[in-house]
Design a protein around this motif. Structure first.
Motif, PDB file in Angstrom:
ATOM      1  N   LYS A   6      -6.948  -2.162  14.158  1.00 33.42           N
ATOM      2  CA  LYS A   6      -6.521  -2.319  12.769  1.00 33.42           C
ATOM      3  C   LYS A   6      -7.548  -1.695  11.842  1.00 33.42           C
ATOM      4  O   LYS A   6      -8.756  -1.925  11.965  1.00 33.42           O
ATOM      5  N   ARG A   7      -7.071  -0.893  10.897  1.00 33.31           N
ATOM      6  CA  ARG A   7      -7.978  -0.197   9.997  1.00 33.31           C
ATOM      7  C   ARG A   7      -8.530  -1.148   8.939  1.00 33.31           C
ATOM      8  O   ARG A   7      -7.883  -2.119   8.549  1.00 33.31           O
ATOM      9  N   VAL A   8      -9.732  -0.835   8.478  1.00 37.48           N
ATOM     10  CA  VAL A   8     -10.379  -1.650   7.462  1.00 37.48           C
ATOM     11  C   VAL A   8      -9.514  -1.771   6.213  1.00 37.48           C
ATOM     12  O   VAL A   8      -9.405  -2.842   5.611  1.00 37.48           O
ATOM     13  N   ASP A   9      -8.882  -0.670   5.802  1.00 41.79           N
ATOM     14  CA  ASP A   9      -8.068  -0.710   4.585  1.00 41.79           C
ATOM     15  C   ASP A   9      -6.769  -1.495   4.763  1.00 41.79           C
ATOM     16  O   ASP A   9      -6.059  -1.746   3.797  1.00 41.79           O
ATOM     17  N   GLU A  10      -6.459  -1.894   5.999  1.00 43.62           N
ATOM     18  CA  GLU A  10      -5.289  -2.732   6.256  1.00 43.62           C
ATOM     19  C   GLU A  10      -5.647  -4.221   6.299  1.00 43.62           C
ATOM     20  O   GLU A  10      -4.775  -5.082   6.286  1.00 43.62           O
ATOM     21  N   ARG A 160      -9.555 -10.065 -13.823  1.00 45.47           N
ATOM     22  CA  ARG A 160      -8.832 -10.880 -12.839  1.00 45.47           C
ATOM     23  C   ARG A 160      -8.058  -9.994 -11.858  1.00 45.47           C
ATOM     24  O   ARG A 160      -8.040 -10.267 -10.651  1.00 45.47           O
ATOM     25  N   TYR A 161      -7.448  -8.940 -12.354  1.00 43.51           N
ATOM     26  CA  TYR A 161      -6.728  -8.020 -11.474  1.00 43.51           C
ATOM     27  C   TYR A 161      -7.679  -7.387 -10.457  1.00 43.51           C
ATOM     28  O   TYR A 161      -7.363  -7.317  -9.255  1.00 43.51           O
ATOM     29  N   GLN A 162      -8.840  -6.941 -10.910  1.00 40.33           N
ATOM     30  CA  GLN A 162      -9.809  -6.324 -10.009  1.00 40.33           C
ATOM     31  C   GLN A 162     -10.339  -7.336  -8.995  1.00 40.33           C
ATOM     32  O   GLN A 162     -10.560  -7.005  -7.826  1.00 40.33           O
ATOM     33  N   MET A 163     -10.544  -8.572  -9.435  1.00 42.22           N
ATOM     34  CA  MET A 163     -10.991  -9.633  -8.536  1.00 42.22           C
ATOM     35  C   MET A 163      -9.985  -9.856  -7.416  1.00 42.22           C
ATOM     36  O   MET A 163     -10.350  -9.934  -6.232  1.00 42.22           O
ATOM     37  N   GLU A 164      -8.713  -9.944  -7.781  1.00 41.91           N
ATOM     38  CA  GLU A 164      -7.670 -10.158  -6.781  1.00 41.91           C
ATOM     39  C   GLU A 164      -7.508  -8.952  -5.873  1.00 41.91           C
ATOM     40  O   GLU A 164      -7.202  -9.088  -4.680  1.00 41.91           O
ATOM     41  N   ASP A 165      -7.748  -7.768  -6.412  1.00 39.53           N
ATOM     42  CA  ASP A 165      -7.679  -6.562  -5.594  1.00 39.53           C
ATOM     43  C   ASP A 165      -8.794  -6.544  -4.555  1.00 39.53           C
ATOM     44  O   ASP A 165      -8.594  -6.103  -3.414  1.00 39.53           O
ATOM     45  N   CYS A 166      -9.957  -7.042  -4.930  1.00 37.86           N
ATOM     46  CA  CYS A 166     -11.100  -7.061  -4.001  1.00 37.86           C
ATOM     47  C   CYS A 166     -11.006  -8.188  -2.986  1.00 37.86           C
ATOM     48  O   CYS A 166     -11.286  -7.995  -1.798  1.00 37.86           O
ATOM     49  N   LEU A 234     -16.892  -2.331   1.480  1.00 33.27           N
ATOM     50  CA  LEU A 234     -17.903  -3.318   1.115  1.00 33.27           C
ATOM     51  C   LEU A 234     -18.559  -2.975  -0.223  1.00 33.27           C
ATOM     52  O   LEU A 234     -18.847  -3.855  -1.035  1.00 33.27           O
ATOM     53  N   GLN A 235     -18.767  -1.684  -0.467  1.00 36.57           N
ATOM     54  CA  GLN A 235     -19.397  -1.253  -1.711  1.00 36.57           C
ATOM     55  C   GLN A 235     -18.501  -1.542  -2.905  1.00 36.57           C
ATOM     56  O   GLN A 235     -18.975  -1.914  -3.985  1.00 36.57           O
TER      57      GLN A 235
END
Length: 278
Positions: A6-10, A160-166, A234-235
């Motif tokens: 499984k890829r990291v972006d998945e 909040r959107y960026q938090m949920e995306d991360c 991670l970055q």
């Protein structure tokens, strides 16, 4: 268990942390864990539930320093595998047990544990449901000690959107007052926030834990080689925290399960007439 293909972006955030085997990805990292354990003063005779135990870092530390019995649970089998490995390597298998279990529905009887410790899991879950379950399995006068992220001021929609995306769409930190309120709604008393503090400049706990935890270091290089997207992922999370840390803090949400209330004579009569227990 997470497939190595499984890829990291998945992977969602939980899967990523489990795949890396990180045991202290919570705010403040392991230094905050040790600071809180000093305050709550677990006793050798107490039976501890480490809810969302991850790779077993806190549980094994408690076993070595206090000598109490601990049961660690995590929903991810990959984490439990790493936790058992850690317990074997650190020689505490006689004190620590690890099981796969869901904190929303714990496979334990009522009034089972003296203290429940958890670290940055409730922020991602249905808080009222989880705290009611913690209340159920704690003995009377048992304690909940939950290290959680808080919001110090209202989050702008973009943050909040960026938090949920991360970290995932279920990520929902509360203010200190809101954390205390939801714990009280579950039935706990004598609620307080221990060691409240803002996020610091060195709050990149994921990178910090990767560098210093021997369980993680041994296969990190291989993971990076197989998954080139790992470091950028991670970055991205680290940059979000660095840019927006002024909105966040953390603290130990602490509460006590009260003794059962004794029925007065009038209450007893009423319960007999109504044909039910109060």
């Amino acid at each position: 268990m997470i497939s190595e293909s499984k890829r990291v972006d998945e992977m969602n955030y939980f899967e990523l942390i489990a795949w890396l085997g990180i045991g202290s990805s919570h705010p403040g990292g392991f230094p905050a864990t040790k600071q809180n354990l000093e305050v709550i003063a677990v006793q050798p005779e107490e039976y501890v539930l480490d809810a969302g135990c991850g790779s077993g870092l806190t549980a094994c530390f408690l076993a070595k320093t206090v000598g109490c019995k601990i049961l660690g649970v995590d929903i991810n089998p990959h984490m439990i595998e790493k936790a058992r490995l850690r317990a074997e390597k650190e020689g505490v298998t006689h004190l620590v047990e690890f099981r796969v279990a869901d904190v929303n529905k714990l496979p334990f009887s009522d009034n089972h544990f003296d203290i429940i410790i958890c670290e940055s899991i409730t922020v991602f879950l249905d808080k009222e449901k989880v705290y009611r379950e913690f209340y159920r399995v704690l003995k009377p006068k048992g304690r909940i000690a939950d290290l959680e992220m808080v919001i110090l001021r209202d989050l702008p929609p973009q943050v909040r959107y960026q938090m949920e995306d991360c970290f995932g769409s279920s990520t929902n930190p509360l203010s200190f007052e809101e954390w205390m309120k939801v714990v009280a709604q579950a039935g706990f008393e004598e609620i307080e926030i221990i060691n409240p503090q803002p996020l610091k400049n060195n709050s990149n706990v994921v990178f910090n834990e990767l560098k210093k935890d021997w369980v993680l270091v041994k296969d990190l290089t291989t993971k990076i080689r197989r998954q080139p997207a790992l470091l950028p992922r991670l970055q991205k999370n680290a940059n979000f925290i660095k840019k927006n840390r002024s909105y966040y803090g953390f603290g130990l949400v602490y509460g006590l399960k009260p003794l059962p209330k004794k029925l007065g004579f009038k209450d007893w009569i009423r319960s007999r007439i109504m044909g039910r227990k109060l």
